[in-house]
Motif scaffolding. Structure first.
Motif, PDB file in Angstrom:
ATOM      1  N   CYS A 137       0.816  -1.229   0.000  1.00 34.65           N
ATOM      2  CA  CYS A 137       0.000   0.000   0.000  1.00 34.65           C
ATOM      3  C   CYS A 137       0.845   1.272   0.000  1.00 34.65           C
ATOM      4  O   CYS A 137       0.295   2.375  -0.008  1.00 34.65           O
ATOM      5  CB  CYS A 137      -0.951   0.008   1.195  1.00 34.65           C
ATOM      6  N   HIS A 139       2.462   2.644   2.373  1.00 34.57           N
ATOM      7  CA  HIS A 139       2.449   3.387   3.646  1.00 34.57           C
ATOM      8  C   HIS A 139       3.870   3.407   4.203  1.00 34.57           C
ATOM      9  O   HIS A 139       4.577   2.394   4.159  1.00 34.57           O
ATOM     10  CB  HIS A 139       1.480   2.721   4.640  1.00 34.57           C
ATOM     11  N   CYS A 149       2.743  -4.204   7.994  1.00 29.23           N
ATOM     12  CA  CYS A 149       2.219  -2.853   7.769  1.00 29.23           C
ATOM     13  C   CYS A 149       1.032  -2.608   8.699  1.00 29.23           C
ATOM     14  O   CYS A 149       0.147  -3.461   8.794  1.00 29.23           O
ATOM     15  CB  CYS A 149       1.803  -2.670   6.320  1.00 29.23           C
ATOM     16  N   LYS A 150       1.047  -1.466   9.378  1.00 33.00           N
ATOM     17  CA  LYS A 150      -0.067  -1.192  10.291  1.00 33.00           C
ATOM     18  C   LYS A 150      -1.295  -0.678   9.548  1.00 33.00           C
ATOM     19  O   LYS A 150      -2.373  -0.608  10.110  1.00 33.00           O
ATOM     20  CB  LYS A 150       0.349  -0.198  11.370  1.00 33.00           C
ATOM     21  N   LYS A 151      -1.169  -0.379   8.243  1.00 31.22           N
ATOM     22  CA  LYS A 151      -2.306   0.088   7.477  1.00 31.22           C
ATOM     23  C   LYS A 151      -3.028  -1.058   6.763  1.00 31.22           C
ATOM     24  O   LYS A 151      -4.239  -1.219   6.873  1.00 31.22           O
ATOM     25  CB  LYS A 151      -1.859   1.139   6.468  1.00 31.22           C
ATOM     26  N   CYS A 152      -2.255  -1.893   6.025  1.00 33.14           N
ATOM     27  CA  CYS A 152      -2.901  -2.975   5.262  1.00 33.14           C
ATOM     28  C   CYS A 152      -2.609  -4.374   5.810  1.00 33.14           C
ATOM     29  O   CYS A 152      -3.246  -5.337   5.413  1.00 33.14           O
ATOM     30  CB  CYS A 152      -2.497  -2.889   3.793  1.00 33.14           C
TER      31      CYS A 152
END
Length: 157
Positions: A137, A139, A149-152
């Motif tokens: 992603c 990020h 990844c803490k976003k995806c």
């Protein structure tokens, strides 16, 4: 209140002017290029002002002794419910004393509250971040020990 005699008024103005010069010197001294270029002159001026303030203090003590008052009169003295300071006034009515106390507390709060906020922010641990970019992603703000990844949730390199 009787008017201030011209000699005392001149002295007060001269003292305020000297205080302003002292503050200006501190400000000027905090500028590195000016401080490095004029360090010796600034030191001499600081000593001159320190000597002027010392002389002023000694003169006030001599004046107090001349009038048979104590140093306590010069510096101010307090009783349990109110204070009298040199050339100062104090409220006489309960309402005036209450309002003066409230204003004093607000004054302290104006100083103490922002100081506490700044101190609390300075004491917070800083989060360390790294430059890993998520290949899924893109990020880029991850903790230094992050594996995913803490976003995806994708695996980081």
């Amino acid at each position: 209140m009787k008017p201030t005699p011209p000699k005392e008024s001149f002295f007060d103005v001269a003292l305020l002017f000297t205080i302003l010069i002292s503050i200006a010197l501190v400000i000027i001294e905090s500028v590195p290029p000016i401080n490095s270029q004029h360090r010796s002159l600034l030191r001499i001026l600081e000593w001159v002002i320190t000597i002027i303030f010392s002389i002023e203090y000694i003169l006030r003590i001599l004046k107090v002794k001349k009038h048979k008052y104590s140093i306590e009169y010069l510096l101010g003295h307090c009783h349990h419910d109110h204070c009298w300071l040199w050339r100062d006034i104090s409220p006489q009515t309960p309402l005036g004393q209450f309002l003066a106390s409230a204003v004093m507390i607000v004054g302290y709060a104006i100083i103490a509250v922002p100081t506490g906020i700044v101190t609390a922010e300075m004491m917070k641990p800083t989060k360390s971040s790294n430059t890993q970019v998520c290949p899924h992603c893109l990020h880029d703000k991850h903790e230094s020990d992050a594996v995913f990844c803490k976003k995806c949730g994708g695996k980081l390199n």
